[in-house]
Design an enzyme around this catalytic site. Structure first.
Site, PDB file in Angstrom:
ATOM      1  CG  ASP A   1      -5.219  -9.662   3.361  1.00 39.25           C
ATOM      2  OD1 ASP A   1      -4.919 -10.215   2.276  1.00 39.25           O
ATOM      3  OD2 ASP A   1      -4.876  -8.498   3.640  1.00 39.25           O
TER       4      ASP A   1
ATOM      5  CG  HIS B   1      -2.009  -0.991   1.211  1.00 43.14           C
ATOM      6  ND1 HIS B   1      -2.882  -1.133   0.159  1.00 43.14           N
ATOM      7  CD2 HIS B   1      -2.356  -1.938   2.126  1.00 43.14           C
ATOM      8  CE1 HIS B   1      -3.728  -2.126   0.425  1.00 43.14           C
ATOM      9  NE2 HIS B   1      -3.424  -2.629   1.609  1.00 43.14           N
TER      10      HIS B   1
ATOM     11  CG  ASP C   1      -2.959  -8.269   0.671  1.00 42.75           C
ATOM     12  OD1 ASP C   1      -2.249  -8.549   1.654  1.00 42.75           O
ATOM     13  OD2 ASP C   1      -3.987  -7.557   0.745  1.00 42.75           O
TER      14      ASP C   1
ATOM     15  CG  HIS D   1      -6.659  -5.123   1.625  1.00 44.35           C
ATOM     16  ND1 HIS D   1      -6.117  -5.997   2.545  1.00 44.35           N
ATOM     17  CD2 HIS D   1      -7.833  -4.687   2.140  1.00 44.35           C
ATOM     18  CE1 HIS D   1      -6.939  -6.082   3.595  1.00 44.35           C
ATOM     19  NE2 HIS D   1      -7.985  -5.295   3.368  1.00 44.35           N
TER      20      HIS D   1
HETATM   21 ZN    ZN Z   1      -4.254  -6.955   2.612  1.00 46.83          ZN
END
Ligand code: ZN
Length: 340
Positions: free
Chosen positions: A249, A125, A162, A164
């Site tokens: 996740d 991120h 991931d 996200h």
């Molecule tokens: Zn994540």
């Protein structure tokens, strides 16, 4: 004999986030699970600290200085999700350094075809000038940039599974064609970026591949995207290196998201990517991102490394073409006719 190398560092435990899902117990759990299995026979090494030059390939000096200053002053909040403690500086340097060292081992050492970097804080991120989403430096991006700058790699494929969207990696390579960034992620979900329509810009148009999937997606959807989108893209792109931005996740037991991937799903994705690297005769690196259920995280990292380090890629039963993956193929055909 083929060797697999794993980079770790105790500084990962000193990035103190307090009561936060991204905490040191994640690394403790992973290392305990691997330790109980004798680290699967991998060559375990201490990661070095990344240099400013290495981090500076993807982050401006002001960003690096700001993180260092905040850590040295005792730490503090960067945003509602992202904070640093005094130990975060060393942790961040070694998290980036692990990715760099993994790339060095893959390019410099005979017989090493697989390397993993298991650290925190995670990285995908972190935008060029902004830490966010538990991430300080873009570890996997720093690894890719190092492969290009120090080892003459012409093309690097980063596959981010991931749950996200890896907005940081996406932003760093948005206008470049020497890194193909491919991300499967739940949408809508934090950080809200990564629509299918974001395909990169300028020279990078077509080299950002976003594969948003709805909450509730499980093994069938994830594996289908790997088999029918990511692998054909990899064959066409012919990278010199593949890096996995490996978060856990999307696991059914993860508390932060709503996907339904199982241990077997992660093992399957790893096996498919291992087979892809073998087919292309290129090295493969894995860099840890998220994953917040300690048991699911440690089991899934273990099965990932089992598949990646296997002498022969474990076979994966035929993966049916999911309607979402078919739609992705059709959409991507504009830039990648081979997917039509
Ligand atoms: Zn994540």
């Amino acid at each position: 004999m083929a060797v697999s190398v794993l980079f770790r560092h105790p500084s990962s435990l000193e990035h103190d986030t307090g009561a936060h899902p991204e905490n040191a117990r994640r690394i403790v759990a992973i290392e305990r699970a691997l330790g109980e299995r004798d680290w699967l026979g991998w060559d375990v090494r201490l990661s070095p600290a990344a240099t400013r030059e290495q981090i500076g390939r993807v982050h401006p000096a002001e960003h690096i200085d700001r993180i260092e200053r905040l850590c040295r002053r005792g730490g503090g909040m960067i945003d509602l999700d992202t904070l640093v403690s005094p130990g975060s500086w060393e942790a961040a340097l070694h998290a980036a350094g692990g990715a760099v060292a993994a790339v060095d081992a893959l390019f410099e050492e005979d017989g090493v075809r697989c390397a993993a970097s298991l650290h925190r804080p995670p990285g995908h991120h972190a935008e060029p000038g902004q830490a966010m989403g538990f991430c300080l430096f873009g570890n996997v991006a720093i690894g890719a940039a190092h492969a290009i700058a120090a080892h003459g790699a012409q093309r690097v494929l980063i596959f981010d599974w991931d749950v996200h969207h890896g907005n940081g990696t996406n932003a760093i390579f948005h206008e470049r064609d020497d890194v193909l960034f491919c991300s499967i992620h739940q949408s809508p979900l934090y950080p809200g970026t990564g629509p299918a329509s974001d395909v990169g810009r300028g020279a990078g148009e077509g080299y950002t591949v976003n594969l948003p999937v709805p909450g509730g997606s499980g093994d069938a959807v994830f594996l289908s995207h790997v088999e029918h989108v990511v692998r054909p893209l990899a064959r066409r792109y012919a990278p010199d290196l593949v890096l996995l931005s490996a978060g856990y996740d999307a696991h059914a037991e993860d508390p932060l998201a709503g996907c339904r991937v199982t241990d077997a799903g992660f093992a399957g994705m790893a096996a498919l990517m291992r087979a892809t690297a073998d087919e292309l005769a290129i090295p493969l690196g894995m860099v840890l991102e998220g994953g917040y259920d300690l048991a699911a995280l440690s089991r899934s990292v273990l099965v990932t490394l089992e598949a990646l380090g296997a002498a022969q890629a474990p076979s994966v039963p035929g993966v049916p073409l999911d309607p979402l993956a078919l739609r992705a193929q059709e959409r991507l055909a504009a830039h990648w006719p081979a997917l039509a």
